[in-house]
Design an enzyme around this catalytic site. Structure first.
Site, short mmCIF file in Angstrom:
data_model
loop_
_atom_site.label_atom_id
_atom_site.label_comp_id
_atom_site.label_asym_id
_atom_site.label_seq_id
_atom_site.Cartn_x
_atom_site.Cartn_y
_atom_site.Cartn_z
CE LYS A 1 -4.17 -1.66 2.20
NZ LYS A 1 -4.92 -1.62 0.94
NE ARG B 1 -10.26 -9.16 -4.27
CZ ARG B 1 -10.33 -8.27 -5.25
NH1 ARG B 1 -10.31 -8.66 -6.52
NH2 ARG B 1 -10.42 -6.98 -4.99
N1 BES Z 1 -8.77 -3.42 2.71
C1 BES Z 1 -8.60 -3.01 1.38
C2 BES Z 1 -9.78 -2.22 0.84
C3 BES Z 1 -9.96 -0.83 1.37
C4 BES Z 1 -9.30 0.22 0.77
C5 BES Z 1 -10.81 -0.58 2.40
C6 BES Z 1 -9.49 1.50 1.23
C7 BES Z 1 -11.02 0.70 2.87
C8 BES Z 1 -10.35 1.75 2.27
C9 BES Z 1 -8.42 -4.23 0.47
O1 BES Z 1 -7.78 -5.30 1.03
C10 BES Z 1 -7.57 -3.77 -0.67
O2 BES Z 1 -6.45 -3.45 -0.44
N2 BES Z 1 -8.14 -3.74 -1.87
C11 BES Z 1 -7.45 -3.29 -3.01
C12 BES Z 1 -7.76 -4.26 -4.13
C13 BES Z 1 -6.95 -4.03 -5.34
C14 BES Z 1 -5.51 -4.41 -5.09
C15 BES Z 1 -7.53 -4.86 -6.44
C16 BES Z 1 -7.95 -1.88 -3.34
O3 BES Z 1 -9.13 -1.64 -3.23
O4 BES Z 1 -7.12 -1.06 -3.69
MG MG Z 2 -5.69 -5.19 0.83
#
Ligand code: BES
Ligand code: MG
Ligand code: ZN
Length: 493
Positions: free
Chosen positions: A269, A345
């Site tokens: 991230k 997921r």
């Molecule tokens: N926990 C995050 C989703 C999230 C992002 C929740 C911002 C709340 C605020 C999830 O695990 C994630 O990182 N999703 C990615 C998926 C992508 C890599 C396809 C996302 O949404 O960026």
């Molecule tokens: Mg994530």
């Protein structure tokens, strides 16, 4: 906060603060009725304030009658636009105006304009939950201003005591969810989440199984376990069961995403991806445990409810998954992990396979799954994905009654194209565009087609960046009330 019905007339009520909700239409008449209580002092005071009972308006003054009593008038707009949400908003404004005062808070609202039970619930929930504060991690708890300890609903004679029991249990469930989400990731871990589930089980006589990493290995939960590999903390698969005593008519499964921290793994991230907020990535599991607590206390009839959480952390070390790893979920499906940050997921895939083995009538999962859902719907509306219209409508009704925003989203199978993998059966991540739709389609791969299933993405609604009146800034406890309504109303359908 203790909530009681006060059948006395408002004339005979005494307490620290009186909050009165007023409608715009016949304001003069409403005020002159009230004036009888205050012997001319009310209108005199109001003269100096610009108050016409518009939605969100407030007037607040001290009435030095017998006791030093404060009165708060809250505008609710015109009666043709009146709604339970308007009532909730006005109640929260009134309740917030009482911060700094201890003692009893009396409320008088035009409840007769609504279904009485729904209005009672809306009022009490808005008052108690808008005054919620989390001081667990402050060393000086006395620093924060006083709050009223008691809420008295004045003249609400028809509301029943059993309704109050439901309200108190519901608020306690929401507060539990808020505390779980608000807890930092060094305190709230997969094992402490399991501990909370065990405590709920003990308190309300539910069954609880905590599956260790070894037991999950035996069940071939390769997708879930892959996510946990980069953490020093062991994963815990939580399975909590509520069974009513009567013959069971419906068996339901509620699944919550339980990432106690999501660093993103090696597809790290970065930038605006809110890594510092990722303690809230167990918001789905918090909602599920909050609902379990309430359901355990209220004992709804003729239902069996299973609460599942594949709890773990998404971290980075020498054992962590690499982008490109291929793993097998417990139904045998091979998954190419092209993005380690799409970890929720993966954990849900094995939880959904486990859920289907329980042969339930319906499955609902809640997850802080995608940033894309936040972009699409913001922080007050969660996204709902399901192929089943009846389940969709029941959940939308449950959310609407709870005052929680929920919107059905499309789930076109053609988008599955984006999840095609050259090497494995499926990739865990599709293109950026439509990211929450491909996420839902990924989950669908792990659900038996014959079982109605719905997925709710709460990535936006789990947290309030700023105070919203009804929700203090921080964890919202979103989903608890929708789930409770859905489970409890089910018996009537
Ligand atoms: N926990 C995050 C989703 C999230 C992002 C929740 C911002 C709340 C605020 C999830 O695990 C994630 O990182 N999703 C990615 C998926 C992508 C890599 C396809 C996302 O949404 O960026
Ligand atoms: Mg994530
Ligand atoms: Zn996540």
């Amino acid at each position: 906060m203790q909530i009681v019905l006060n059948l006395a007339n408002v004339q005979d009520w005494s307490g620290a603060v009186l909050v009165v909700g007023l409608l715009e239409d016949d304001l003069k008449e409403q005020l002159s009725n009230l004036e009888k209580l205050f012997e001319g002092l009310l209108l005199k005071n109001l003269d100096h304030q610009d108050f016409s009972a518009k939605s969100g308006e407030m007037a607040c003054f001290q009435i030095l009658k017998e006791s030093s009593q404060k009165i708060v008038l809250v505008g609710m707009g015109t009666s043709n636009k009146l709604s339970l949400n308007e009532l909730r908003k006005a109640v929260a404004i009134g309740a917030r105006a009482c911060i700094g005062t201890s003692g009893s808070l009396g409320m008088l609202f035009p409840w007769d304009k609504f279904d009485l039970e729904l209005a009672t619930r809306a009022t009490c929930e808005a008052a108690r939950l808008s005054l919620f504060q989390d001081l667990r991690f402050k060393s000086n708890k006395k620093e924060s201003p006083k709050r009223p300890e008691k809420l008295e609903l004045i003249g609400l004679e028809k509301a029943s005591e059993s309704c109050l029991k439901e309200i108190n249990a519901t608020c306690a469930g929401v507060e539990l969810a808020r505390e779980l989400v608000g807890a930092p990731p060094n305190k709230l871990t997969p094992s402490s989440l399991a501990q909370t589930a065990l405590e709920i089980a003990n308190q309300y006589s539910l069954q609880c199984k905590i599956l260790s990493q070894k037991e999950c290995e035996k069940l071939n939960m390769g997708a879930y376990l892959a996510v946990a590999k980069g953490s020093d903390l062991k994963p815990n698969f939580i399975h909590l069961i509520y069974k009513s005593k009567e013959p069971i008519k419906h068996r339901l499964v509620l699944i919550g995403k339980g990432l106690t921290f999501d660093s993103g793994g090696y597809n790290l991230k970065v930038g605006a991806s809110q890594i510092d907020m990722m303690k809230f990535d167990m918001g789905g599991s918090a909602a599920v445990l909050g609902a379990a607590r309430t359901i355990g206390e209220l004992c709804p009839i003729e239902v069996e409810v299973h609460f599942l959480i594949a709890a773990c952390e998404n971290m980075i070390n020498g054992s962590a998954i690499h982008p490109g790893d291929i793993v097998n979920a417990s139904n045998g499906t091979s998954i190419e992990i092209n993005n380690t940050d799409a970890e929720g997921r993966l954990t849900l895939a094995d939880a959904l396979v486990y859920a289907c083995k329980l042969e339930p009538d319906e499955i609902v999962d809640l997850a802080t799954l995608t940033g894309a859902c936040v972009i699409a719907l913001g922080d007050q509306i969660a996204g709902l994905w399901t192929d089943n219209d009846e389940l969709a409508n029941n959940l939308l009704d449950a959310a609407n009654e709870a005052g929680e925003g929920l919107w059905r989203m499309p789930m076109h199978n053609s988008y599955k194209e984006g999840l095609k993998s050259t090497f494995a059966d499926i990739k865990n991540t599709g293109p950026r565009a439509g990211g929450s739709i491909t996420a839902a389609l990924f989950l669908k791969e792990f659900v038996q087609a014959s079982i109605p299933w719905a997925h709710i993405d709460i990535a936006g609604t789990v947290w309030a960046e700023k105070d919203r009146g009804l929700d203090p800034a921080g964890a919202t406890g979103y989903g608890v009330r929708t789930l409770i309504n859905w489970v409890i109303n089910r018996k009537n359908k």
